[in-house]
Enzyme design. Structure first.
Site, mmCIF file in Angstrom:
data_model
loop_
_atom_site.group_PDB
_atom_site.id
_atom_site.type_symbol
_atom_site.label_atom_id
_atom_site.label_comp_id
_atom_site.label_asym_id
_atom_site.label_seq_id
_atom_site.Cartn_x
_atom_site.Cartn_y
_atom_site.Cartn_z
ATOM 1 N N SER A 38 0.762 -1.219 -0.092
ATOM 2 C CA SER A 38 -0.091 -0.135 0.050
ATOM 3 C C SER A 38 0.807 1.211 -0.043
ATOM 4 O O SER A 38 0.165 2.487 -0.051
ATOM 5 C CB SER A 38 -1.023 -0.027 1.096
ATOM 6 O OG SER A 38 -2.165 -0.834 0.724
ATOM 7 N N LYS B 208 -0.289 3.737 -2.800
ATOM 8 C CA LYS B 208 -1.025 4.761 -2.599
ATOM 9 C C LYS B 208 -0.591 5.921 -2.469
ATOM 10 O O LYS B 208 -0.902 7.022 -2.692
ATOM 11 C CB LYS B 208 -2.145 4.415 -1.519
ATOM 12 C CG LYS B 208 -2.839 3.095 -1.726
ATOM 13 C CD LYS B 208 -3.836 2.942 -0.731
ATOM 14 C CE LYS B 208 -4.821 1.650 -0.906
ATOM 15 N NZ LYS B 208 -4.074 0.514 -0.424
ATOM 16 N N SER C 254 -6.724 2.727 3.870
ATOM 17 C CA SER C 254 -6.056 2.112 2.677
ATOM 18 C C SER C 254 -6.731 1.577 1.842
ATOM 19 O O SER C 254 -6.632 0.443 1.430
ATOM 20 C CB SER C 254 -4.946 1.291 3.404
ATOM 21 O OG SER C 254 -3.490 0.993 2.394
ATOM 22 N N LYS D 92 2.561 6.699 4.937
ATOM 23 C CA LYS D 92 1.948 5.416 4.406
ATOM 24 C C LYS D 92 2.551 4.099 5.049
ATOM 25 O O LYS D 92 3.802 4.023 5.284
ATOM 26 C CB LYS D 92 2.016 5.327 2.903
ATOM 27 C CG LYS D 92 0.645 4.355 2.413
ATOM 28 C CD LYS D 92 -0.575 4.897 2.499
ATOM 29 C CE LYS D 92 -1.731 3.983 2.475
ATOM 30 N NZ LYS D 92 -1.929 3.282 3.808
#
Length: 195
Positions: A5, A8, A65, A167
């Protein structure tokens, strides 16, 4: 390594760029499709034909997420998630991320979606330097949608007052990943841990 993730971060970089160029704004609606609604967890629960404002979609990526929302954003900005992933890889090259290839907007498993810790550091610093007005969004602690509320996966936000989350990410193929920015009085530090 596989970015999971952390992917992202680039999805959001392209969102911020599109806002800055006037292509979209925080009130632009992000609409679910059959493809986006079928993405595996983590999800916000954006069903096909449901819409949310981009403002909420940003928080859904940072906090939850949300893979469904990431795919829907890719479709909004490029027509398909595959085409959006091509734009993500092009932007990576422009930023000097020479060892990163994106295949989707979320970081869901794909053996060809790869990166390095150095490339993730480049991206983390680019987010801070190029979009300082949006960078605080990476510290949002909770997101709510319909009747549910989720807390951030990034426990550093609760433990270190000077941290901007940026993140976290996890898939089995990569292990746990994090990119975080510590704006400490003794000197700002960017930390990247992969696997």
């Amino acid at each position: 390594r596989h970015p999971a993730s952390l992917t992202k971060m680039m999805t959001l970089y392209l969102v911020f760029e599109a806002i800055e160029t006037g292509l979209i704004d925080l009130d632009t609606l992000v609409t679910g499709s059959r493809h986006s609604a079928d993405r595996p967890p983590s999800r916000l629960g954006l069903a096909k034909d449901d819409s949310i404002p981009l403002d909420l979609a940003i928080d859904a990526l940072v906090v939850r997420s949300a893979n469904d929302v990431a795919a829907a954003i890719g479709e909004l900005l490029a027509g398909t998630e595959v085409d959006f992933a091509r734009l993500m890889t092009q932007k990576a090259r422009q930023l000097g991320m020479t060892n990163t290839i994106y295949k989707n907007a979320s970081g869901l498993p794909d053996k060809e979606q790869i990166t390095t810790a150095n490339d993730q550091a480049i991206l983390g610093l680019a987010l801070k330097q190029h979009y300082p007005e949006y960078f605080p969004r990476f510290s949002v602690p909770v997101v709510s949608y319909k009747d549910r509320t989720w807390k951030s996966h990034n426990k550093l936000l609760q433990k270190v007052a000077t941290v901007t989350g940026i993140k976290t990410g996890f898939i089995n193929a990569s292990g746990f990943n994090i990119v975080t920015y510590d704006d400490h009085p003794d000197g700002a530090k960017l930390v990247v841990v992969m696997g």
